[in-house]
Design a protein around this motif. Structure first.
Motif, PDB file in Angstrom:
ATOM      1  N   HIS A   1      96.253  46.671  -8.768  1.00 42.40           N
ATOM      2  CA  HIS A   1      95.519  47.227  -9.906  1.00 42.40           C
ATOM      3  C   HIS A   1      94.096  46.643 -10.003  1.00 42.40           C
TER       4      HIS A   1
ATOM      5  N   TYR B   1     100.057  61.728 -16.381  1.00 44.76           N
ATOM      6  CA  TYR B   1     101.302  60.944 -16.422  1.00 44.76           C
ATOM      7  C   TYR B   1     101.184  59.803 -17.447  1.00 44.76           C
TER       8      TYR B   1
ATOM      9  N   GLN C   1      99.165  60.031  -4.396  1.00 41.35           N
ATOM     10  CA  GLN C   1      98.179  58.982  -4.105  1.00 41.35           C
ATOM     11  C   GLN C   1      98.214  58.616  -2.621  1.00 41.35           C
TER      12      GLN C   1
END
Ligand SMILES: CC(C)(COP(=O)(O)OP(=O)(O)OC[C@H]1O[C@@H](n2cnc3c(N)ncnc32)[C@H](O)[C@@H]1OP(=O)(O)O)[C@@H](O)C(=O)NCCC(=O)NCCSC(=O)CC(=O)O
Length: 272
Positions: free
Chosen positions: A149, A188, A208
């Motif tokens: 992330h 989402y 992705q």
């Protein structure tokens, strides 16, 4: 239908602010090395400090955080849709001979016009995405504050700056594919935030992964045109994108195998 198309083309491609856009280093918003260095350093240090400060602070609580998260995700979902449509129209409404420019810009390309406008919007939108990290920390979902992330959010901004700075070939395709995937991803996240967690989480991850694999296909096309054809602009930027793409692909394969691949229990051998 034709009028929807022409209205969209006007507002997303031919509007004077878009058609006459020029990216000028030092003049356009965020167009210096210092800006990128400063913003990425600020992001990383704020993430680090907030992460540890939140351990001893109370979480804001879902009643406050969920609506903010929903609005943030909805804004990014809609912005991604606008960028995907805007950049697609900017590529396709150009004369057919220039369609190939979406993959390979001529070496003397000038950083102006609709495609560079959308690259600038895309670049600035990556700063807005830093909000994801703040929301994760404020909700104390520290397990979601993964290396993937933070690495993704910090490096993607540097990559977008390099796209603009080196007039890197292939970025129009990158904007269209990544924005399309982000429409689904923020859709989402929006649904999670409003309390209807979709069952298609795995599909988002698969999209992705597909975008990174597709990126390599386009990269190969561009390299062949660069080395065996007339040459393409921003080749060193493409190497950066290629390495970043490969690292994300590896991290996403790891995420996928940890989250979705069923672990088979070792068989117990019965001894009679
Ligand atoms: C399905 C994924 C999109 C997300 O996986 P996750 O495991 O993070 O998903 P999850 O089911 O835990 O997420 C649901 C939780 O996120 C909260 N949530 C909602 N909106 C959010 C937002 N904008 N940012 C961060 N979190 C958010 C919801 O309220 C919910 O919390 P609650 O559970 O409490 O209700 C996955 O494919 C993925 O990308 N994983 C990597 C993690 C990541 O950070 N991805 C984004 C950047 S990478 C990227 O963007 C690559 C690319 O360019 O495509």
């Amino acid at each position: 239908m034709a009028s929807v198309y022409s209205t969209l083309t006007y507002w997303l491609v031919s509007h004077p602010k878009i058609a006459n856009f020029t990216w000028t280093e030092g003049e356009t918003l965020g167009s210096t090395f210092f800006f990128v260095f400063f913003v990425v350093s600020l992001y990383l240090s704020a993430t680090f400090i907030l992460r540890y400060a939140m351990v001893s602070l109370p979480s804001l609580g879902p009643r406050i955080l969920k609506p903010i998260t929903a609005v943030h995700s909805l804004i990014l979902c809609l912005l991604s849709l606008i960028m995907a449509v805007g950049c697609t129209l900017s590529i396709t409404s150009a004369p057919t001979t220039r369609l190939f420019h979406a993959i390979c810009f001529p070496v003397d390309v000038k950083p102006k016009g609709p495609v560079f406008f959308w690259a600038q919007v895309f670049y600035l939108s990556k700063i807005l995405e830093f909000g994801d990290t703040i929301l994760i920390i404020l909700s104390k979902s520290f397990q979601r504050l993964s290396f993937l992330h933070v690495y993704h959010h910090a490096t993607v901004l540097i990559m977008c700056f390099i796209w603009l700075r080196t007039r890197q070939s292939m970025f129009p395709v990158g904007i269209v594919t990544n924005s399309t995937v982000h429409v689904i991803m923020y859709g989402y996240y929006f649904m999670c935030a409003v309390g209807c967690k979709p069952r298609w989480k795995r599909l988002v991850t698969d999209f992705q992964v597909v975008q990174f694999v597709f990126g390599f296909g386009i990269l190969a096309l561009m390299f062949s045109e660069h080395y065996f054809g007339s040459g393409c602009s921003g080749i060193w930027g493409s190497y950066f994108t290629g390495v970043f793409n490969a690292s994300l692909l590896a991290l996403f394969f790891n995420f996928r195998s940890k989250n979705y691949v069923k672990k088979t229990k070792p068989e117990v051998i019965k001894l009679s």
